[in-house]
Design a protein around this motif. Structure first.
Motif, PDB file in Angstrom:
ATOM      1  N   TYR A  53       0.856  -1.176   0.000  1.00 30.06           N
ATOM      2  CA  TYR A  53       0.000   0.000   0.000  1.00 30.06           C
ATOM      3  C   TYR A  53       0.897   1.232   0.000  1.00 30.06           C
ATOM      4  N   LYS A  54       0.340   2.352  -0.399  1.00 33.40           N
ATOM      5  CA  LYS A  54       1.130   3.577  -0.406  1.00 33.40           C
ATOM      6  C   LYS A  54       1.573   3.938   1.005  1.00 33.40           C
ATOM      7  N   SER A  55       0.711   3.726   1.970  1.00 34.81           N
ATOM      8  CA  SER A  55       1.054   3.956   3.375  1.00 34.81           C
ATOM      9  C   SER A  55       0.141   3.095   4.227  1.00 34.81           C
ATOM     10  N   GLU A  56       0.462   2.996   5.509  1.00 31.34           N
ATOM     11  CA  GLU A  56      -0.350   2.194   6.413  1.00 31.34           C
ATOM     12  C   GLU A  56      -1.746   2.788   6.563  1.00 31.34           C
ATOM     13  N   ASP A  57      -1.845   4.108   6.494  1.00 34.96           N
ATOM     14  CA  ASP A  57      -3.146   4.759   6.652  1.00 34.96           C
ATOM     15  C   ASP A  57      -4.077   4.504   5.475  1.00 34.96           C
ATOM     16  N   GLU A  58      -3.521   4.109   4.318  1.00 32.53           N
ATOM     17  CA  GLU A  58      -4.335   3.931   3.117  1.00 32.53           C
ATOM     18  C   GLU A  58      -4.682   2.470   2.854  1.00 32.53           C
ATOM     19  N   ARG A  59      -4.521   1.618   3.863  1.00 29.57           N
ATOM     20  CA  ARG A  59      -4.856   0.209   3.671  1.00 29.57           C
ATOM     21  C   ARG A  59      -6.340   0.014   3.380  1.00 29.57           C
ATOM     22  N   GLU A  60      -7.159   0.889   3.936  1.00 29.66           N
ATOM     23  CA  GLU A  60      -8.603   0.739   3.742  1.00 29.66           C
ATOM     24  C   GLU A  60      -9.013   1.004   2.299  1.00 29.66           C
ATOM     25  N   ARG A  64      -2.132  -1.646  -3.711  1.00 28.29           N
ATOM     26  CA  ARG A  64      -1.722  -1.175  -5.036  1.00 28.29           C
ATOM     27  C   ARG A  64      -1.131  -2.288  -5.886  1.00 28.29           C
ATOM     28  N   GLY A  65      -0.865  -3.410  -5.264  1.00 21.04           N
ATOM     29  CA  GLY A  65      -0.324  -4.540  -5.997  1.00 21.04           C
ATOM     30  C   GLY A  65      -0.101  -5.698  -5.040  1.00 21.04           C
ATOM     31  N   SER A  66      -0.089  -6.914  -5.574  1.00 19.39           N
ATOM     32  CA  SER A  66       0.116  -8.086  -4.733  1.00 19.39           C
ATOM     33  C   SER A  66       0.775  -9.180  -5.549  1.00 19.39           C
ATOM     34  N   LEU A  67       1.458 -10.074  -4.839  1.00 12.01           N
ATOM     35  CA  LEU A  67       2.107 -11.225  -5.450  1.00 12.01           C
ATOM     36  C   LEU A  67       1.715 -12.478  -4.681  1.00 12.01           C
ATOM     37  N   CYS A  68       1.351 -13.515  -5.397  1.00 10.95           N
ATOM     38  CA  CYS A  68       1.138 -14.821  -4.787  1.00 10.95           C
ATOM     39  C   CYS A  68       2.490 -15.500  -4.650  1.00 10.95           C
ATOM     40  N   LEU A  69       2.791 -15.962  -3.449  1.00 14.03           N
ATOM     41  CA  LEU A  69       4.131 -16.462  -3.157  1.00 14.03           C
ATOM     42  C   LEU A  69       4.315 -17.936  -3.489  1.00 14.03           C
ATOM     43  N   SER A  70       3.293 -18.605  -4.032  1.00 14.21           N
ATOM     44  CA  SER A  70       3.388 -20.034  -4.276  1.00 14.21           C
ATOM     45  C   SER A  70       4.558 -20.374  -5.187  1.00 14.21           C
ATOM     46  N   LYS A  71       4.736 -19.578  -6.232  1.00 14.97           N
ATOM     47  CA  LYS A  71       5.813 -19.838  -7.190  1.00 14.97           C
ATOM     48  C   LYS A  71       6.820 -18.695  -7.218  1.00 14.97           C
ATOM     49  N   ALA A  72       6.871 -17.924  -6.156  1.00 15.74           N
ATOM     50  CA  ALA A  72       7.771 -16.771  -6.117  1.00 15.74           C
ATOM     51  C   ALA A  72       9.214 -17.219  -5.897  1.00 15.74           C
ATOM     52  N   VAL A  73      10.126 -16.450  -6.456  1.00 15.19           N
ATOM     53  CA  VAL A  73      11.561 -16.681  -6.278  1.00 15.19           C
ATOM     54  C   VAL A  73      12.125 -15.484  -5.522  1.00 15.19           C
ATOM     55  N   ILE A  74      12.685 -15.738  -4.350  1.00 14.49           N
ATOM     56  CA  ILE A  74      13.241 -14.663  -3.522  1.00 14.49           C
ATOM     57  C   ILE A  74      14.751 -14.665  -3.689  1.00 14.49           C
ATOM     58  N   THR A  75      15.300 -13.527  -4.101  1.00  9.62           N
ATOM     59  CA  THR A  75      16.733 -13.432  -4.379  1.00  9.62           C
ATOM     60  C   THR A  75      17.340 -12.293  -3.573  1.00  9.62           C
TER      61      THR A  75
END
Length: 621
Positions: A53-60, A64-75
């Motif tokens: 999110y842009k900030s914690e106050d704007e969670r409601e 702004r974007g999300s990733l499903c971690l099932s097939k994510a590659v962390i580098t």
């Protein structure tokens, strides 16, 4: 800007069997694009999904974007201890934590969610079930096999025969099994009868008058087991069944031979067809890989790994091409803006021959100023009129520029003439320190119709800076030291992949007092880097260091007869010197190419602007 990361997740334990994980949330710096660079974002890790999110106050307002971690590659980044990248297919998030400890916490939490995401874990087997039905697998294989023989009608017929033979054979096997079971029962009964007779021979009993019953010790009768034959058991003809079984297996073998023969005949055509399909598939895969590589290159070319830096993935030629393309775009935008304005001709060529002198005793179109009259704050400036805490430094800079900047470079072999366009000449002396280009640059130019005072005034006046300076993104006056000296902070437009630069400098304007009456009227503006508590360096920009001077001399050509001096009788000789330390890691060849391209354009643009602003106005000496 500084990159921050603070995590504030729940510390409550969750039962492993619940399938839920600890939620983690905090501030991470996320790479947005090459214009805005790193920006702080509120990042949440929950339910195997990473959202920001842009900030914690704007969670409601939603993520702004999300990733499903099932097939994510962390580098984790190789060089930056605070940075880690998360990629899912072609989507890549570049993230930075506040310190290596927070980065490790985020990576471990993400890996934990990923491990329990339902791909290959024990919980996924419990949740989804890992046992496959052999029947369903066989059915799928049968369907696939059948579909590949759609055009082989004879082969399908033979396969149908195989199915029929299989059914017959299964029934025959069942029949024979029943026969064998009956035979086993008969044999068991015969053995029991034989054992009983042997026992009676050892222990004789009363005679059996009818030959059909035996009397036991209790006086009751038992019927003897009648002799049985396999043929009579359930009416099965073993010989006939055996012959039928042999014929069925022979039919199966014959059908298999026909199938093999058909397959051998079609093998060549199938192989050709397969080879053709494989070649077509290979071409499609190559085209797909090529397109994906181009797409990835375009998608991530603006990523942080390609921007200017010690570990940049972009080579020098690509760096130059990217910078040149960005400058071309800026020029096009500037041309569109200028096309909307009516501009006077840029420059009037200077007539051949030295027809100008430094004598200004003729009548002026406007009343000339005398040195004793009351002038504006930028008209007459001496060292004693400009007192502030940097006065000594300004005086030193002015003296150095007046001593060395006006020297003729014709006999100096260290200066190279890189540009010559009409009256404008640009010289450069190549200097490098620790791989950073520090080339001093010097340009001379002659502009008709303006005075040195006017040129220096517009160069120094911050009120009109944005009217002619196209490379600045924004600027502000940090401190006004006096009427003729200010401290200015300005950021220059980003030219990707070069890092954005900012400059903090003192700008002072000074009239150079003549030592004799034949000296030309001379004005000077010097800009040199200083430090100030209200404009400290940041990680968002690379702080450049400058030492720039513009020295302008006014030459006056005597008019004919008693005519008044007009702008046609004045000429401004400009000497522009620049010593710039750009900092950073930009390639030397790129910096020199950009300087060679941009400095002449700057002089033309600025002097044309001064001509436009002073046209039709009284002359300011």
């Amino acid at each position: 800007m500084s990159e921050k990361s603070s995590s504030s997740g729940s510390d409550e334990d969750v039962e492993p069997e619940s399938g839920q994980h600890v939620e983690l949330g905090g501030v991470l710096s996320k790479w947005t694009n090459y214009i805005h660079g790193w920006q702080d974002r509120w990042v949440v890790l929950k339910n195997n999904t990473l959202s920001y999110y842009k900030s914690e106050d704007e969670r409601e307002y939603g993520c702004r974007g999300s990733l499903c971690l099932s097939k994510a590659v962390i580098t984790p980044h190789e060089f930056d201890e605070c940075r880690f990248d998360i990629s899912v297919n072609d989507s890549v998030w570049y993230l930075r934590a506040e310190d290596p400890e927070h980065r490790l916490q985020w990576i471990e939490s993400i890996e934990l969610h990923k491990a329990e995401s339902g791909y290959g874990s024990e919980t996924s087997l419990r949740r989804h079930g890992s046992m496959l039905s052999l029947t369903s697998a066989a059915s799928a294989l049968s369907a696939t096999s059948t579909s590949s023989f759609k055009k082989g009608h004879r082969l399908r017929e033979k396969l149908a025969e195989m199915e029929t033979f299989r059914d017959i054979l299964c029934r025959q096997v069942d029949t024979l099994q029943k026969y064998f079971d009956s035979c086993a029962d008969v044999v068991s009964k015969d053995e029991f009868q034989r054992d009983r007779e042997e026992d009676e021979e050892d222990f004789p009993t009363t005679a059996r008058p009818d030959g059909e019953h035996n009397h036991n010790n209790n006086g009751s009768k038992e019927k003897l087991f009648p002799p049985a034959s396999p043929k009579s058991t359930n009416g099965i003809d073993f010989k006939g069944e055996a012959i039928t079984f042999k014929a069925t297996t022979a039919g199966i073998l014959s059908t298999l031979s026909h199938c093999i023969e058909l397959m051998v005949k079609r093998e060549d055509s199938w192989q050709k067809r397969v080879d053709k399909e494989l070649e077509k598939r290979r071409r499609v895969e190559d085209a797909y890989k090529s397109a994906m590589n181009e797409l990835k290159k375009k998608s991530h070319y603006g990523g942080p790994d390609y921007e200017e830096g010690p570990n940049s993935l972009i080579n020098e030629d690509e760096f130059f091409d990217a910078v040149e393309a960005a400058l071309d775009r800026q020029d096009k935008i500037e041309e569109q803006c200028q096309s909307e304005k009516v501009r006077i001709p840029r420059l009037t060529p200077v007539p051949p021959g030295d027809v100008y002198s430094t004598i200004g005793t003729h009548r002026f179109a406007t009343k000339p100023h005398s040195h004793s009259s009351s002038l504006s704050s930028v008209e007459l400036v001496s060292a004693s009129d400009d007192i502030h805490r940097f006065s000594a430094k300004v005086e030193e800079m002015v003296q150095n520029h007046m001593t060395y900047s006006l020297q003729d470079m014709g006999g100096d072999a260290n200066w190279q003439l890189v540009i010559e366009e009409g009256e404008m000449k640009v010289y450069r002396r190549e200097v490098e320190e620790n791989g950073i280009v520090l080339d001093p640059l010097k340009a001379t130019h002659s502009v008709k119709g303006v005075t040195g005072h006017e040129v220096c005034h517009y160069f120094w006046d911050t009120a009109v800076r944005m009217d002619w300076e196209t490379t600045i993104e924004n600027f502000n006056v940090v401190e006004t030291l006096s009427d003729n000296a200010v401290i200015v902070y300005q950021t220059h437009k980003r030219v990707w992949p070069a890092s954005q630069r900012d400059v903090l400098y003192l700008s002072a304007i000074r009239k150079i007092l003549a030592t004799n009456e034949n000296d030309p009227d001379t004005w000077l503006v010097c800009n040199f880097s200083v430090d100030h508590d209200n404009a400290l360096p940041t990680n968002r920009c690379v702080r450049a260091k400058i030492n720039v001077a513009m020295i302008c001399q006014t030459l006056v050509s005597p008019p004919e007869g008693d005519k008044e001096i007009s702008r046609d009788n004045i000429l401004c000789k400009i000497t522009y010197v620049a010593n710039v330390n750009p900092g950073g890691w930009a390639p030397a060849s790129v910096l020199r190419a950009v300087a060679k391209r941009e400095y002449p354009k700057f002089l033309k643009r600025f002097t044309s602007y001064v001509q436009e602003k002073t046209a039709g106005k009284p002359i300011l000496f």
